[in-house]
Design an enzyme around this catalytic site. Structure first.
Site, PDB file in Angstrom:
ATOM      1  N   HIS A  50     -74.405 -43.474  -4.548  1.00  0.00           N
ATOM      2  CA  HIS A  50     -73.957 -42.907  -3.281  1.00  0.00           C
ATOM      3  C   HIS A  50     -75.150 -42.751  -2.344  1.00  0.00           C
ATOM      4  O   HIS A  50     -76.304 -42.901  -2.766  1.00  0.00           O
ATOM      5  CB  HIS A  50     -73.264 -41.552  -3.485  1.00  0.00           C
ATOM      6  CG  HIS A  50     -74.145 -40.479  -4.042  1.00  0.00           C
ATOM      7  ND1 HIS A  50     -74.075 -40.032  -5.337  1.00  0.00           N
ATOM      8  CD2 HIS A  50     -75.152 -39.766  -3.471  1.00  0.00           C
ATOM      9  CE1 HIS A  50     -74.979 -39.088  -5.537  1.00  0.00           C
ATOM     10  NE2 HIS A  50     -75.659 -38.914  -4.421  1.00  0.00           N
TER      11      HIS A  50
HETATM   12  P1  TYD Z   1     -72.367 -36.181  -8.245  1.00  0.00           P
HETATM   13  O1  TYD Z   1     -73.150 -35.820  -7.048  1.00  0.00           O
HETATM   14  O2  TYD Z   1     -71.274 -37.184  -8.088  1.00  0.00           O
HETATM   15  O3  TYD Z   1     -73.327 -36.638  -9.417  1.00  0.00           O
HETATM   16  P2  TYD Z   1     -74.223 -37.969  -9.567  1.00  0.00           P
HETATM   17  O4  TYD Z   1     -74.496 -38.467  -8.190  1.00  0.00           O
HETATM   18  O5  TYD Z   1     -75.438 -37.524 -10.293  1.00  0.00           O
HETATM   19  O6  TYD Z   1     -73.471 -38.950 -10.377  1.00  0.00           O
HETATM   20  O7  TYD Z   1     -71.763 -34.842  -8.827  1.00  0.00           O
HETATM   21  C1  TYD Z   1     -71.070 -34.776 -10.051  1.00  0.00           C
HETATM   22  C2  TYD Z   1     -70.122 -33.581 -10.014  1.00  0.00           C
HETATM   23  O8  TYD Z   1     -70.822 -32.354  -9.880  1.00  0.00           O
HETATM   24  C3  TYD Z   1     -69.137 -33.648  -8.860  1.00  0.00           C
HETATM   25  O9  TYD Z   1     -67.873 -33.203  -9.336  1.00  0.00           O
HETATM   26  C4  TYD Z   1     -69.661 -32.666  -7.880  1.00  0.00           C
HETATM   27  C5  TYD Z   1     -70.399 -31.633  -8.729  1.00  0.00           C
HETATM   28  N1  TYD Z   1     -71.597 -31.075  -8.046  1.00  0.00           N
HETATM   29  C6  TYD Z   1     -71.601 -29.748  -7.691  1.00  0.00           C
HETATM   30  O10 TYD Z   1     -70.618 -28.996  -7.896  1.00  0.00           O
HETATM   31  N2  TYD Z   1     -72.719 -29.226  -7.099  1.00  0.00           N
HETATM   32  C7  TYD Z   1     -73.813 -29.993  -6.859  1.00  0.00           C
HETATM   33  O11 TYD Z   1     -74.823 -29.480  -6.324  1.00  0.00           O
HETATM   34  C8  TYD Z   1     -73.791 -31.382  -7.216  1.00  0.00           C
HETATM   35  C9  TYD Z   1     -74.973 -32.281  -6.961  1.00  0.00           C
HETATM   36  C10 TYD Z   1     -72.657 -31.877  -7.819  1.00  0.00           C
END
Ligand code: TYD
Length: 141
Positions: A50
Site C-alpha cells: 500500500h
Molecule cells: P495494515 O496496515 O494493513 O498492515 P500491513 O500494511 O503491515 O500489512 O494493518 C493490518 C491491520 O491492523 C488492519 O486491520 C488495520 C490494523 N491497524 C490498526 O488498527 N492500527 C494501526 O496503527 C495499523 C498500522 C494497523
C-alpha cells in the site's frame, strides 16, 4: 529516491550490548503520533502493499531482518533492514511491500499520525493513477 531514505541513529555499543536512543526532535523528520510493531510474520509472507496519502513513517527492524521494497510509481528499490541502529524513512505517495521476515524478527514503525484507513491507497493501479500527474510534473524519484 523521492520521499525515501535511510536514517542512522547513534548506537552506544562500547559496553555490554547496544543501546540506541531515538529522540523525536532531531532524529525523526516529523512529530511522532503513533508507534506500532509487527511480529511473528511467516518467512514466506508479504505485508504492506500500500501507499499513504499523507503519512510519514520510519521503519526500524529491532530484531532479525526484513526486506522493504519501495516504489515511486514504477521506480523501485529494495532495502534490507537488519540493524536496530538505522531506520528507513518512507513519506507520502510511496508504495511499499515488506517480505523476507526472518524468524523472530520485530519491525517497529514510528508514524506521524494516528491510524486512518482513509489515508491508505491499497490498490496499485489506483496508486499509479493518483500519482501519475504528480511524478509527471517532475518530482524527483
Ligand atoms: P495494515 O496496515 O494493513 O498492515 P500491513 O500494511 O503491515 O500489512 O494493518 C493490518 C491491520 O491492523 C488492519 O486491520 C488495520 C490494523 N491497524 C490498526 O488498527 N492500527 C494501526 O496503527 C495499523 C498500522 C494497523
Amino acid at each position: 529516491m523521492y520521499n525515501v531514505g535511510m536514517i542512522k541513529f547513534k548506537k552506544n555499543d562500547a559496553g555490554v550490548g547496544a543501546l540506541v536512543a531515538i529522540e523525536g526532535q532531531g532524529d525523526i523528520p516529523f512529530s511522532i503520533a503513533r508507534v506500532y510493531y509487527i511480529t511473528g510474520v511467516p518467512q514466506d509472507a508479504k505485508r504492506g502493499a500500500h501507499a499513504h496519502r499523507k503519512l510519514h513513517q520510519v521503519l526500524i527492524c529491532l530484531n532479525g531482518s526484513v526486506t522493504i521494497k519501495v516504489d515511486n510509481a514504477g521506480q523501485q528499490q529494495e532495502f534490507l533492514l537488519d540493524d536496530p541502529g538505522e531506520g528507513l524513512y518512507i513519506g507520502p505517495k510511496v508504495w511499499r511491500e515488506m517480505y523476507n521476515f526472518s524468524p523472530e524478527s520485530v519491525l517497529m514503525v514510528l508514524a506521524s499520525a494516528t491510524y486512518d484507513e482513509l489515508d491508505y491507497i491499497r490498490d496499485y493501479h489506483t496508486y499509479l493513477q493518483d500519482t501519475r500527474g504528480f511524478f509527471d510534473k517532475g518530482e524527483t524519484r
